[in-house]
Design a protein around this motif. Structure first.
Motif, mmCIF file in Angstrom:
data_model
loop_
_atom_site.group_PDB
_atom_site.id
_atom_site.type_symbol
_atom_site.label_atom_id
_atom_site.label_comp_id
_atom_site.label_asym_id
_atom_site.label_seq_id
_atom_site.Cartn_x
_atom_site.Cartn_y
_atom_site.Cartn_z
ATOM 1 N N ASN A 1 8.436 8.595 13.952
ATOM 2 C CA ASN A 1 8.125 7.388 14.485
ATOM 3 C C ASN A 1 7.008 8.093 13.727
ATOM 4 O O ASN A 1 6.175 8.630 15.029
ATOM 5 C CB ASN A 1 8.442 6.912 15.555
ATOM 6 N N VAL A 2 6.308 7.551 13.114
ATOM 7 C CA VAL A 2 4.626 7.627 13.123
ATOM 8 C C VAL A 2 3.523 6.589 13.513
ATOM 9 O O VAL A 2 4.326 6.010 12.255
ATOM 10 C CB VAL A 2 4.389 7.718 11.400
ATOM 11 N N ASN A 3 2.991 6.800 13.768
ATOM 12 C CA ASN A 3 1.931 6.029 14.834
ATOM 13 C C ASN A 3 0.540 5.800 13.943
ATOM 14 O O ASN A 3 0.288 7.408 13.877
ATOM 15 C CB ASN A 3 1.996 5.413 16.099
ATOM 16 N N VAL A 4 -0.381 5.563 13.817
ATOM 17 C CA VAL A 4 -1.800 6.195 12.666
ATOM 18 C C VAL A 4 -2.578 4.837 13.507
ATOM 19 O O VAL A 4 -2.212 4.134 13.403
ATOM 20 C CB VAL A 4 -1.340 5.428 11.083
ATOM 21 N N PRO A 5 -4.009 5.841 13.379
ATOM 22 C CA PRO A 5 -4.587 4.382 13.801
ATOM 23 C C PRO A 5 -5.802 4.013 12.384
ATOM 24 O O PRO A 5 -5.703 4.615 11.629
ATOM 25 C CB PRO A 5 -6.303 5.756 14.372
ATOM 26 N N LEU A 6 -6.617 3.672 12.666
ATOM 27 C CA LEU A 6 -7.579 2.793 12.223
ATOM 28 C C LEU A 6 -8.196 3.715 11.151
ATOM 29 O O LEU A 6 -8.419 4.647 11.233
ATOM 30 C CB LEU A 6 -7.908 1.605 12.333
ATOM 31 N N PRO A 7 -8.632 4.062 9.709
ATOM 32 C CA PRO A 7 -9.847 4.854 9.391
ATOM 33 C C PRO A 7 -10.824 4.951 9.797
ATOM 34 O O PRO A 7 -11.295 4.110 10.190
ATOM 35 C CB PRO A 7 -9.220 4.409 7.439
ATOM 36 N N THR B 1 -0.576 5.105 4.401
ATOM 37 C CA THR B 1 -0.023 6.094 3.450
ATOM 38 C C THR B 1 -0.467 7.773 3.027
ATOM 39 O O THR B 1 0.185 8.500 2.400
ATOM 40 C CB THR B 1 -0.719 5.379 2.255
ATOM 41 N N ARG B 2 -1.637 8.678 3.785
ATOM 42 C CA ARG B 2 -2.123 9.703 3.274
ATOM 43 C C ARG B 2 -0.799 10.519 4.221
ATOM 44 O O ARG B 2 -0.654 11.398 3.484
ATOM 45 C CB ARG B 2 -3.282 9.806 3.895
ATOM 46 N N ALA C 1 1.125 -0.971 -0.051
ATOM 47 C CA ALA C 1 0.003 0.367 -0.014
ATOM 48 C C ALA C 1 0.716 1.220 -0.144
ATOM 49 O O ALA C 1 0.888 2.335 -0.827
ATOM 50 C CB ALA C 1 -1.439 0.174 1.820
ATOM 51 N N VAL C 2 1.885 0.896 0.880
ATOM 52 C CA VAL C 2 2.903 2.203 0.843
ATOM 53 C C VAL C 2 3.472 2.659 -0.684
ATOM 54 O O VAL C 2 3.765 4.101 -1.048
ATOM 55 C CB VAL C 2 3.515 2.086 2.144
ATOM 56 N N PRO D 1 -5.958 -3.381 1.620
ATOM 57 C CA PRO D 1 -4.943 -2.354 1.075
ATOM 58 C C PRO D 1 -5.259 -0.586 1.771
ATOM 59 O O PRO D 1 -5.000 0.124 2.408
ATOM 60 C CB PRO D 1 -5.133 -2.308 -0.297
ATOM 61 N N GLU D 2 -7.263 -0.988 1.817
ATOM 62 C CA GLU D 2 -7.858 0.573 1.875
ATOM 63 C C GLU D 2 -8.241 1.078 3.674
ATOM 64 O O GLU D 2 -8.083 1.495 4.175
ATOM 65 C CB GLU D 2 -9.864 -0.135 1.233
ATOM 66 N N GLU D 3 -7.402 -0.143 4.023
ATOM 67 C CA GLU D 3 -7.598 -0.486 5.671
ATOM 68 C C GLU D 3 -6.142 0.441 6.442
ATOM 69 O O GLU D 3 -5.668 1.461 7.503
ATOM 70 C CB GLU D 3 -7.479 -1.060 6.607
ATOM 71 N N TYR D 4 -5.578 1.019 5.407
ATOM 72 C CA TYR D 4 -4.013 1.376 5.011
ATOM 73 C C TYR D 4 -4.133 2.826 4.557
ATOM 74 O O TYR D 4 -3.228 3.509 4.298
ATOM 75 C CB TYR D 4 -2.761 0.626 4.586
#
Length: 276
Positions: free
Chosen positions: A178-184, A155-156, A27-28, A148-151
């Motif tokens: 260090n980037v941490n992201v929640p689920l969409p 990716t944004r 996805a990235v 992939p949609e959950e990333y």
């Protein structure tokens, strides 16, 4: 990126610790390839939580994304920056997207994703490590299947940072992010600049001839219960924000008189004459 170069000239080395066939890396890769020249050098299989383990020699295979190595994320960065991108040293290393968050100080030396970014710092190449927090609710991370949609959130923000962080001078003050992201969750999440949490709740339990290590830090992630203070990466993620922690490498040294005095006492006890 040097003066006069366009976004199309941006050279990125992409790696991870989940393995080259992971959904998060694909996805990235697809997102970054829209504005950069991306070379993938990633482990052939899962090397999660391997830290900065390094190999003496590894096999390398051609892959439709780039190169797969029978090695660790640190191996991939060393091989990628010194041998597998021979035409030009990449402007940036991106690690991820990791399935599972990498939050808190105690994780930084354990995570293969973070370790790839740290390895890049020793080459003086800035890096971004991206991970996604996946609430487990009793399940195992390996049992969670993400498409992939959950990333999309991951990716944004990774795309945005690769396009703008270099020219903004972010890496004049940080070796890696260090980037941490929640689920969409219906729309883009806000970003918070954070520091790693100091919370540590590892323990162990013996069962006969075996000892099980337990990481209890994930047991309290409810937004209204999380004990981590404002400004920490864990609190930001628990409350649905993207956490970006600007971090440095290699480790700094705190030189102080107390330790100097202890060294002098050692010399006296060992009969070592002072120099000069």
């Amino acid at each position: 990126m040097s003066e006069g170069e366009s976004d199309d000239d941006l050279e990125i080395l992409l790696t991870n610790d989940d393995g080259i066939d992971s959904t998060g890396l694909r996805a990235v890769h697809d997102a970054l390839s829209e504005h950069a020249d991306v070379t993938v050098v990633a482990p052939a299989d899962d090397h999660s939580a391997c830290g900065r383990s390094i190999s003496h020699e590894v096999d390398v295979y051609e892959h439709d994304l780039g190169y797969a190595l029978d090695g660790t994320p640190a191996d991939c960065v060393v091989a990628g920056l010194s041998e597998l991108t021979p035409d030009r040293v990449p402007d940036l290393v991106v690690a991820g997207c990791n399935k599972g968050a990498n939050l808190g100080e105690y994780v930084l030396g354990r995570s293969g994703t973070i370790s790839a970014a740290v390895e890049a710092a020793f080459f003086d190449v800035p890096a971004i490590a991206t991970s996604m927090y996946v609430p487990l609710e009793g399940a195992s991370l390996s049992d969670v299947d993400l498409g992939p949609e959950e990333y999309a959130e991951a990716t944004r923000i990774t795309n945005f940072l690769t396009e703008h962080a270099l020219e903004a001078g972010v890496f004049d003050h940080a070796a890696y992010l260090n980037v941490n992201v929640p689920l969409p969750d219906g729309g883009p999440a806000p970003v918070e600049i954070t520091r790693p949490s100091k919370r540590y709740e590892m323990d162990a339990e013996r069962d006969g001839d075996r000892i099980r290590m337990r990481d209890r830090v994930w047991e309290t992630m409810a937004p209204d219960e999380i004990p981590d203070p404002e400004g920490t990466d864990r609190r930001a993620i628990a409350e649905g924000r993207i956490s970006v922690s600007p971090l440095t490498a290699p480790h700094s040294t705190n030189h102080h008189e107390t330790l100097e005095g202890l060294a002098e006492r050692y010399h006296e006890s060992a009969g070592i004459e002072p120099e000069g």
